[in-house]
Design an enzyme around this catalytic site. Structure first.
Site, PDB file in Angstrom:
ATOM      1  N   SER A 234       0.999  -1.078   0.202  1.00  0.00           N
ATOM      2  CA  SER A 234      -0.082  -0.010  -0.081  1.00  0.00           C
ATOM      3  C   SER A 234       0.875   1.065   0.352  1.00  0.00           C
ATOM      4  O   SER A 234       1.988   1.371   0.392  1.00  0.00           O
ATOM      5  CB  SER A 234      -0.866   0.160   1.417  1.00  0.00           C
ATOM      6  OG  SER A 234       0.009   0.565   2.476  1.00  0.00           O
ATOM      7  N   ASP A 235       0.635   2.127  -0.789  1.00  0.00           N
ATOM      8  CA  ASP A 235       1.346   3.569  -0.635  1.00  0.00           C
ATOM      9  C   ASP A 235       1.072   3.628   1.036  1.00  0.00           C
ATOM     10  O   ASP A 235      -0.002   2.904   2.297  1.00  0.00           O
ATOM     11  CB  ASP A 235       0.238   4.659  -0.964  1.00  0.00           C
ATOM     12  CG  ASP A 235       1.286   5.701  -1.183  1.00  0.00           C
ATOM     13  OD1 ASP A 235       2.346   5.701  -0.336  1.00  0.00           O
ATOM     14  OD2 ASP A 235       1.147   6.562  -2.382  1.00  0.00           O
ATOM     15  N   CYS A 236       2.177   4.899   1.902  1.00  0.00           N
ATOM     16  CA  CYS A 236       1.981   4.931   3.644  1.00  0.00           C
ATOM     17  C   CYS A 236       0.626   5.073   4.253  1.00  0.00           C
ATOM     18  O   CYS A 236       0.287   6.620   3.510  1.00  0.00           O
ATOM     19  CB  CYS A 236       3.426   5.281   3.284  1.00  0.00           C
ATOM     20  SG  CYS A 236       4.485   4.183   3.107  1.00  0.00           S
TER      21      CYS A 236
END
Ligand SMILES: *[C@@H]1O[C@H](CO)[C@@H](O)[C@H](O)[C@H]1NC(C)=O
Ligand SMILES: *[C@@H]1O[C@H](CO)[C@@H](O)[C@H](O)[C@H]1NC(C)=O
Ligand SMILES: *[C@@H]1O[C@H](CO)[C@@H](O)[C@H](O)[C@H]1NC(C)=O
Ligand SMILES: *[C@@H]1O[C@H](CO)[C@@H](O)[C@H](O)[C@H]1NC(C)=O
Ligand SMILES: *[C@@H]1O[C@H](CO)[C@@H](O)[C@H](O)[C@H]1NC(C)=O
Length: 819
Positions: free
Chosen positions: A333-335
């Protein structure tokens, strides 16, 4: 008023996320301090550990990975699903920081440090400039150089081997703050960049075929990525499991190209994308990144796509990336994106539901801590199954095995001997300068004022806030560079007399009164170079622009100096996104214009080499340069195609109906290239079972022109097109020759005006010619995409157009027969 209110809220949200990111990076430091060794199965460990099957390097990687996963407790497995994966000392498993950045060189990030013994790494130009070279060899060489430095840094304990680059979102709108990180607006150019860079970063040629994984049962994998066990999922479980130099990640999947505009921000944005645009624009680079680049990671984006958060979208992650494209690696996932599914999108009722939604959709890793915090209770509540967790842990560890992390001590590892000598080597520093030389675009050269002749130009005046730019040349996602060669230093290598005067105090040029000093400085010089443009305070992560004009008073400075000067005057623009330079294009006192992107650590040398003709510019714009009027279009409008009834002009050269300031592919040279003799077949027969083929698309509606069976694969016929390219000038130089398809009478609604389908860069001495060949695959390149996302190969006349640098166009028409 409400706009302002929203703007404020957006800022608080961004701050909250930044705080989380800060905490994450702090945790990264903590684990790094704890686990000094980055590799497992060391002979220093207890023999009861290194004699375990997962340490046996003669076994296939999938067997070793399975063995390791089978040794872990449920809590240990859940603990591994986050970017800062803790060590498991009882098995000698080292901690691993998944989050490392390497967009254009090793960069500051939780897993990378520059605190010695290596204090720096080579900082190449931002991809937007490197892409302008249209040179795939260069992109691969840069990937190889970065991965060599990464291996050396890893051996020194200063980096891990899993990187979250490249950024291959389509640069749809010049206002996007992160467009500088991408290879531009075209799906084919971006796809080629992705494949070339990823292969350079990942591949170990000599290992490639030897470790081809066949697995049990004729190649079916133990874990299925398809929760509902769809019949076709099995086709994609033959995984090569090939060994890796480094692992890289194509991001951000998908339709992510907005930071904060129209009162919205990327953490709360629902991108409304039609299937036609998703298929032929937004997803294209990701498909190439996986299929041709063999990337071992995809990162899903913050935004929703048509109401579903990208990281919770089963169709995107599993059906498309895993099953159709065959992703062999992990999905991150993106952060903090998992937490946002619950807290920002309110897409799930609880954190446990968010964790379950992403893992069920096919996600393996959470940049953040949400899966570790709520995974166990999701299992206890009966929402999440342990087999789903096993699949994710398998995907993650298999990549660590492929990187050689469990092959024992460094001396037994491939690349184990790389060290300080391999970082910032002369070869890499020169490649960084060469990349900038090849990318820089000459936009205007009135009366052939450039290049400067060293005999004529004995003194130069440098004006503008970028005259001695250092960090600004790197753009974002940078590390600590080996060195800087600033524009001032670059010019000083050609002429001893360089007058310099910023003319303004800062990038905004709020106080133009000191422009007078600049005017004084220039009155002594034989030529003037004005260096202005953008930096990370104008465009960047979490920062879109609102205007395409030069910031604040910069234009006044440029005009004041140019209109006063009586000597050759050249404007140099440093920026990632396009600037509306109509004023300079039309001003006869500005004789030359160069765009230098963010040119990296050696950018000043590359610029000087071009100004003085030591290098002949051959870069071409990888994006359309629009007029300021484009900003009337909402940034959040994702449609690529124009709408004549609403006056919406469409996006990128493929669809934009307005008049650009400089078009995609624009770029001049100090010499003249002319194309002649475009030669190709008049008829191409596609031996096929059907007249019109419709690619399999599960979201396709009924009216898709389907053949009798579902899984249609178009024939792989290719044909060649050849063209002669002649350098008619007195200087050696490079030209990128672009081949476009111009859809004519296919009858499909929403065809692009033209579409790049191949390109070649050629280097020619003065008065020489070469024959350039293009390979066209009708089933890849001459395909129309319909409203419902299905694909159509049109039977009939197709036009192919070759463009050399000077808009010299040649057209070849051929008839495509399917039968
Ligand atoms: C490693 O695996 C191979 C193949 O199964 C086996 O022959 C060998 O004995 C194993 N080595 C050790 C040290 O267990
Ligand atoms: C989230 O959605 C639930 C219904 O699914 C609703 O009751 C709740 O008010 C929503 N919360 C926010 C902050 O919008
Ligand atoms: C320009 O920058 C270089 C490198 O940072 C520095 O050494 C030099 O002193 C600067 N020159 C001027 C005139 O500011
Ligand atoms: C085009 O614009 C018209 C008028 O605003 C609108 O009714 C129509 O739905 C638009 N078409 C598309 C495909 O968005
Ligand atoms: C492409 O880049 C490579 C590496 O810098 C270089 O050797 C080659 O000459 C370039 N090709 C052209 C045509 O400029």
């Amino acid at each position: 008023m409400w706009r302002y209110f929203f703007g404020c809220k957006a800022i608080w949200r961004q701050l909250a996320v930044l705080l989380v990111l800060f905490q994450l990076s702090w945790t990264g430091e903590y684990y790094r301090a704890q686990g000094a060794a980055f590799h497992g199965c060391s002979l220093d460990l207890d023999p009861s550990i290194w004699s375990l099957p997962f340490c046996n390097t003669t076994l296939p990687i999938w067997v070793r990975t399975l063995d390791l996963v089978s040794q872990l407790t449920l809590a240990e497995k859940i603990g591994q699903l986050v970017n800062t994966a803790p060590a498991i000392p009882r098995l000698g498993i080292p901690s691993h920081e998944w989050w490392n950045e390497a967009l254009h060189g090793l960069a500051y990030s939780p897993g990378v440090t520059f605190t010695g013994p290596a204090y720096a790494a080579t900082s190449f130009p931002q991809p937007i400039l490197t892409a302008a070279s249209f040179n795939t060899t260069l992109w691969t060489l840069i990937g190889q150089a970065i991965s060599t430095e990464a291996r050396a840094m890893y051996n020194l304990g200063q980096s891990h081997l899993t990187f979250w680059a490249p950024n291959i979102n389509i640069f749809r709108d010049p206002r996007w703050g992160r467009g500088q990180e991408t290879p531009g607006e075209d799906p084919l150019l971006t796809s080629r960049y992705a494949a070339a860079f990823v292969r350079g970063m990942q591949e170990i040629d000599y290992f490639e075929e030897r470790n081809t994984y066949k697995g049990p049962d004729g190649g079916k994998h133990f874990f299925t990525h398809d929760q509902t066990s769809r019949s076709d999922s099995e086709n994609h479980e033959v995984r090569s499991m090939h060994r890796l130099k480094t692992s890289v990640c194509c991001k951000h999947f998908t339709a992510y190209d907005m930071e904060n505009s129209d009162g919205l921000d990327r953490f709360h944005f629902n991108a409304q994308v039609c299937k036609q645009d998703l298929e032929d624009t937004y997803n294209r680079p990701f498909q190439s990144c996986v299929e041709e680049g063999r990337a071992t990671c995809l990162m899903c984006s913050y935004n929703q796509v048509n109401g579903i958060p990208a990281c919770a979208d089963y169709y995107l992650l599993t059906e498309l990336a895993r099953n159709r494209w065959g992703l062999d690696g992990y999905i991150t996932s993106d952060c903090n994106a998992v937490e946002l599914i619950y807290s920002a999108f309110n897409y799930t009722q609880t954190e446990e539901d968010a964790v379950t939604a992403v893992l069920d959709a096919g996600l393996d890793l959470n940049c953040g801590t949400t899966t570790a915090d709520w995974g166990l209770s999701a299992i206890h509540q009966g929402k999440l199954s342990e087999s789903t967790v096993d699949r994710a842990v398998f995907d993650l560890f298999s990549v660590r095995f492929r990187l050689g992390q469990f092959d024992g001590d460094l001396q037994y590892q491939l690349y184990g001997s790389l060290g300080l000598d391999n970082i910032c080597s002369d070869e890499h520093k020169e490649l960084a300068i060469e990349a900038a030389r090849q990318g820089i675009v000459l936009l205007k050269n009135q009366d052939n004022i450039l290049p400067f002749l060293q005999g004529d130009i004995q003194s130069i005046a440098l004006v503008g806030h970028n005259i001695n730019a250092t960090e600004a040349m790197l753009g974002n996602y940078h590390g600590s560079p080996c060195e800087y060669i600033t524009p001032l230093q670059g010019l000083q290598s050609y002429t001893s007399v360089v007058f310099y005067e910023p003319g303004c105090l800062d990038i905004l040029c709020q106080d133009v009164s000191i422009a007078a000093a600049a005017v004084t400085a220039i009155s002594y010089a034989d030529a003037i170079v004005i260096m202005v443009g953008l930096d990370q305070t104008q465009e960047g992560e979490a920062l879109d622009r609102a205007s395409l004009l030069l910031p604040w008073n910069q234009q006044i400075l440029v005009e004041t100096v140019a209109n006063y000067a009586e000597v050759p005057t050249v404007l140099v623009i440093m920026s990632g996104g396009a600037v509306d330079l109509t004023f300079a294009k039309d001003n006869p006192n500005i004789h030359g214009i160069l765009w230098i992107g963010y040119p990296g650590q050696g950018g000043g040398q590359a610029l000087a080499d071009i100004l003085f003709g030591h290098h002949n510019p051959g870069g071409r714009l990888p994006v359309t340069w629009y007029p300021e009027s484009l900003t009337q279009v909402p940034m959040t409008e994702m449609r690529m195609r124009p709408n004549t009834s609403s006056g919406y002009p469409g996006r990128t050269y493929r669809f934009y109906t307005g008049e650009p300031v400089y078009e995609f592919g624009y770029g001049l040279s100090y010499t003249q290239f002319v194309c002649t003799n475009l030669y190709g077949p008049d008829k191409v027969l596609i031996p096929s079972r059907r007249l019109q083929q419709c690619y399999h698309n599960r979201r396709a509606s009924e009216d898709c022109l389907k053949g009798p069976d579902d899984d249609v694969t178009c024939d792989n016929t290719v044909f060649q097109l050849q063209v002669s390219v002649t350098n008619q000038g007195v200087r050696r130089g490079s030209a990128a020759i672009l081949l476009y398809w111009v859809p004519t009478d296919s009858g499909v609604d929403g065809e692009p005006l033209k579409q790049l389908i191949d390109f070649q860069r050629v280097l020619l001495d003065a008065y020489t010619s070469a024959v350039v060949s293009f390979l066209v695959s009708p089933c890849d390149h001459l395909i129309s995409v319909l409203h419902d996302g299905s694909k159509l190969l049109h039977e009939g006349i197709h036009s192919l157009v070759v463009e050399s640098t000077f808009k010299n166009e040649l057209v070849h028409s051929l008839s495509l027969i399917v039968g």
